[in-house]
Design an enzyme around this catalytic site. Structure first.
Site, mmCIF file in Angstrom:
data_model
loop_
_atom_site.group_PDB
_atom_site.id
_atom_site.type_symbol
_atom_site.label_atom_id
_atom_site.label_comp_id
_atom_site.label_asym_id
_atom_site.label_seq_id
_atom_site.Cartn_x
_atom_site.Cartn_y
_atom_site.Cartn_z
ATOM 1 N N CYS A 42 11.055 6.584 -4.136
ATOM 2 C CA CYS A 42 11.997 5.796 -4.667
ATOM 3 C C CYS A 42 13.598 6.477 -4.516
ATOM 4 C CB CYS A 42 11.753 5.511 -6.191
ATOM 5 S SG CYS A 42 11.618 7.055 -7.051
ATOM 6 N N LEU A 91 9.219 1.754 -4.924
ATOM 7 C CA LEU A 91 8.287 1.312 -3.747
ATOM 8 C C LEU A 91 6.822 1.684 -4.328
ATOM 9 C CD1 LEU A 91 7.710 0.012 -1.163
ATOM 10 C CD2 LEU A 91 7.873 2.217 0.122
ATOM 11 N N ALA A 92 6.115 0.581 -4.751
ATOM 12 C CA ALA A 92 4.974 1.131 -5.046
ATOM 13 C C ALA A 92 3.931 0.527 -4.260
ATOM 14 C CB ALA A 92 4.651 -0.016 -6.415
ATOM 15 N N ILE A 93 2.881 1.266 -4.115
ATOM 16 C CA ILE A 93 1.680 1.396 -3.163
ATOM 17 C C ILE A 93 0.421 1.192 -3.864
ATOM 18 C CG2 ILE A 93 2.802 2.290 -1.247
ATOM 19 C CD1 ILE A 93 1.470 4.830 -1.660
ATOM 20 N N ASN A 113 12.089 11.105 -8.039
ATOM 21 C CA ASN A 113 11.950 10.604 -6.441
ATOM 22 C C ASN A 113 11.065 11.738 -5.923
ATOM 23 O OD1 ASN A 113 13.663 10.724 -3.758
ATOM 24 N ND2 ASN A 113 11.897 9.748 -3.773
ATOM 25 N N GLY A 114 9.985 11.430 -5.206
ATOM 26 C CA GLY A 114 9.171 12.448 -4.739
ATOM 27 C C GLY A 114 7.682 12.385 -5.227
ATOM 28 N N GLU A 115 7.028 13.496 -5.126
ATOM 29 C CA GLU A 115 5.648 13.755 -5.633
ATOM 30 C C GLU A 115 5.516 14.959 -6.199
ATOM 31 O OE1 GLU A 115 3.620 11.171 -5.402
ATOM 32 O OE2 GLU A 115 4.661 9.962 -3.804
ATOM 33 N N LEU A 278 2.436 12.255 11.703
ATOM 34 C CA LEU A 278 3.303 12.087 12.758
ATOM 35 C C LEU A 278 2.875 13.268 13.773
ATOM 36 C CD1 LEU A 278 6.658 11.370 10.982
ATOM 37 C CD2 LEU A 278 5.010 9.829 11.733
ATOM 38 N N ILE A 308 6.598 9.121 19.424
ATOM 39 C CA ILE A 308 7.629 8.637 19.818
ATOM 40 C C ILE A 308 8.084 9.198 21.080
ATOM 41 C CG2 ILE A 308 9.325 10.151 18.531
ATOM 42 C CD1 ILE A 308 9.881 6.431 19.354
#
Length: 596
Positions: A42, A91-93, A113-115, A278, A308
């Site tokens: 968030c 932003l919820a998942i 914000n974060g984990e 990634l 990428i």
């Protein structure tokens, strides 16, 4: 005082589509949250307003938080009192009815914000010292651990017990106590500013939320590994033993490091919507993939990988080989130099810098995060940080001694928040994707920095990062395991940077460039490419150039204690060393030819 806080939260939730019904549910709490933790990343904006002079904080913070909607498009919330305000974008998942922020719990409120990867252990520590009730929380959100731990442990101990990537502001609802803090190495962003005219202090996830609120001279990046309180100001909480001037790394083996990295990878798979990888094609992400793949099979989930680059580039070629080796569901996006030039302004807006080396490396990340989001993946692991732990950049080949190498590792580690971490967070969050960095777990950092620096020296017969490569010999395919290190801007394509720079030159007139020093007296642009980046930054962040960290000497290698000709401020001098004709990686003694 609690009722007004909840009422404001509900009003703001209705306006912006958030669901705050959890605030009014019965709170029979358990210090042992559910195994399935609601995840939300968030953006936040907060204000400490001790004189109560900031008018209509709910409306103002809502507007400022809207500037970081990309960090959390699924909902918004506000909690506040006469002397404080907390606003949040979410932003919820999973579990959208729980874990909504700001969390208002009893006499405290939080935006984060974060984990927090070890939130269960944090709550258990609180319960063990202060009883079950002190650790009682109503939901399984990792953010629930913050308020109880702050109250029970005090600011310094509280921050040191956390394992995660985070930026948060916590507030007592009576307005008397507040704390803002940022994780140990700045994986998650935080800025602060002040408005002396009313005595307020401001916090935000991104610089853009403070534009027009605070005078540029009063805005600064919040330092990583620090916390702030109104009474004590900014104080350092992360002071690792390995950063002491008297510390001498002496560990000859690296098995402790491998065990720590394996634990970090497992811990960072915390998600109910799956976790991707990634895959750059370099050794760092290949190592993470080697550890991650069997863990994903244990969970009964396929591993999705994302790459990428440009067709035929070293990274794309190597990533295809690793994806095949690991049996992943592999996705890639091949971009053109024209596309890269076309997104420069978007990149600078989200990246919030004009530093040329960082802008170049962020462009591929922007495309990569967009690719990840297009496949519905919201959480990924990355290999960021390994080069700062194992002397992975090519200029380390010129290090004159082990002690000089170690000092340089310390120097560039403390720049991570302005470089790798800033690029990783901003480019991923621009597309609603969270990037996690197991190499930067505190235990992993400590184990890596404890390894004898002599073992990290590179030479003609020993490539950079040999210690890391040797740990995974026989597991990661040797063609990738021993390939030459490529910074992302070179690895994704050998010519696109030069082509991008040519297009930048065409966008700036000779007359404009002649006035560069007069227009930008602080860190004046040294090329038309740099002028364009600076011009675009000024457009979105007027007079905030002092908030940008610029490498001494114009590039990472420029500030080293020794001279290296490998890099200049324009990039890697000799890109041919990354891959020769026929697909053979050069300068890696055990390297082999790769096939596409």
């Amino acid at each position: 005082r609690g009722r007004p806080v909840l009422a404001v939260s509900l009003t703001f939730a209705i306006i912006f589509g958030a669901d705050f019904s959890a605030l009014f549910r019965g709170r029979r709490a358990s210090p042992r949250p559910s195994a399935r933790a609601p995840l939300a990343w968030c953006g936040l904006v907060a204000v400490s307003d001790p004189r109560g002079l900031v008018g209509d904080k709910a409306e103002l913070l809502a507007r400022l938080c809207e500037r970081v909607r990309h960090r959390g498009p699924d909902g918004a919330g506000y909690a506040g009192g006469s002397t404080w305000g907390l606003a949040h974008r979410r932003l919820a998942i999973m579990d959208p009815l729980h874990g909504q922020q700001p969390l208002v719990r009893g006499d405290g409120a939080a935006v984060a914000n974060g984990e927090i990867y070890n939130f269960r252990e944090v709550l258990s520590a609180v319960a063990g010292e202060h009883g079950e009730e002190a650790a009682a929380v109503p939901t399984g959100s990792d953010s629930e651990a913050l308020l109880p731990a702050w109250r029970a442990l005090g600011a310094h101990r509280f921050c040191n017990i956390l394992n995660g990537m985070f930026a948060f502001v916590l507030q007592d609802c009576d307005g008397k106590k507040m704390i803002a803090a940022r994780d140990h190495c700045g994986i998650k962003p935080l800025y602060m500013g002040s408005t002396p005219e009313n005595g307020a202090t401001w916090f935000s996830s991104e610089l853009k939320s403070l534009v027009g609120v605070c005078e540029p001279a009063n805005v600064r990046e919040f330092p990583p590994g620090h916390y702030w309180t109104p009474e004590g100001g900014i104080q350092r909480w992360y002071a690792p033993q390995w950063d002491d001037a008297a510390f001498v790394p002496s560990e000859r083996g690296a098995q402790n490091f491998r065990a720590a990295l394996s634990r970090a990878v497992r811990g960072q798979l915390m998600s109910d919507v799956g976790v991707g990888l990634l895959l750059s094609g370099g050794v760092d992400s290949a190592v993470v993939g080697e550890l991650m793949a069997p863990m994903m099979r244990e969970r009964g989930e396929s591993l999705r990988t994302f790459t990428i680059g440009q067709e035929g580039s070293p990274d794309v070629t190597a990533a295809r080989l690793i994806a095949k080796h690991l049996g992943t569901d592999h996705h890639e996006y091949l971009f053109t130099s024209e596309e890269a030039f076309g997104i420069v302004e978007q990149v600078i807006y989200h990246l919030e810098t004009y530093e040329p080396e960082l802008v170049r490396s962020a462009i591929p990340n922007f495309f990569l995060a967009r690719l990840v989001a297009s496949h519905g993946c919201k959480t990924v692991l990355t290999g960021e940080g390994a080069d700062e732990l194992f002397a992975g950049y090519l200029y380390f080949r010129d290090a004159p001694s082990a002690s000089a190498l170690y000092d340089e590792l310390r120097r560039i580690f403390w720049h991570l928040h302005n470089v790798n971490c800033q690029r990783s967070d901003r480019m991923s969050m621009a597309h609603g994707v969270e990037a996690r960095v197991p190499f930067l777990c505190p235990d992993v950092i400590a184990a890596a920095m404890g390894i004898d620096a002599e073992r990290k020296l590179a030479g003609d017969e020993r490539p950079e990062k040999a210690v890391l490569r040797e740990l995974f010999t026989g597991e990661v395919p040797s063609e990738v395991l021993w390939r030459t290190k490529a910074m992302q801007c070179e690895g994704v394509g050998k010519t696109w940077v030069a082509e991008l720079q040519a297009m930048c030159q065409g966008a700036v007139t000779d007359e404009e460039f002649a006035g560069a020093a007069a227009r930008f007296p602080s860190n004046p642009p040294q090329s038309k490419e740099e002028y364009l980046y600076r011009q675009l930054f000024e457009k979105h962040f007027p007079k905030l150039d002092a908030s940008v960290q610029v490498w001494e000497g114009g590039c990472r290698a420029g500030g080293a204690a020794w001279k290296s000709d490998a890099y200049t401020r324009a990039g890697l001098v000799d890109t041919s060393q990354l891959m020769a004709e026929g697909g053979k990686f050069r300068a890696a003694p055990q390297g082999q030819a790769l096939s596409s």
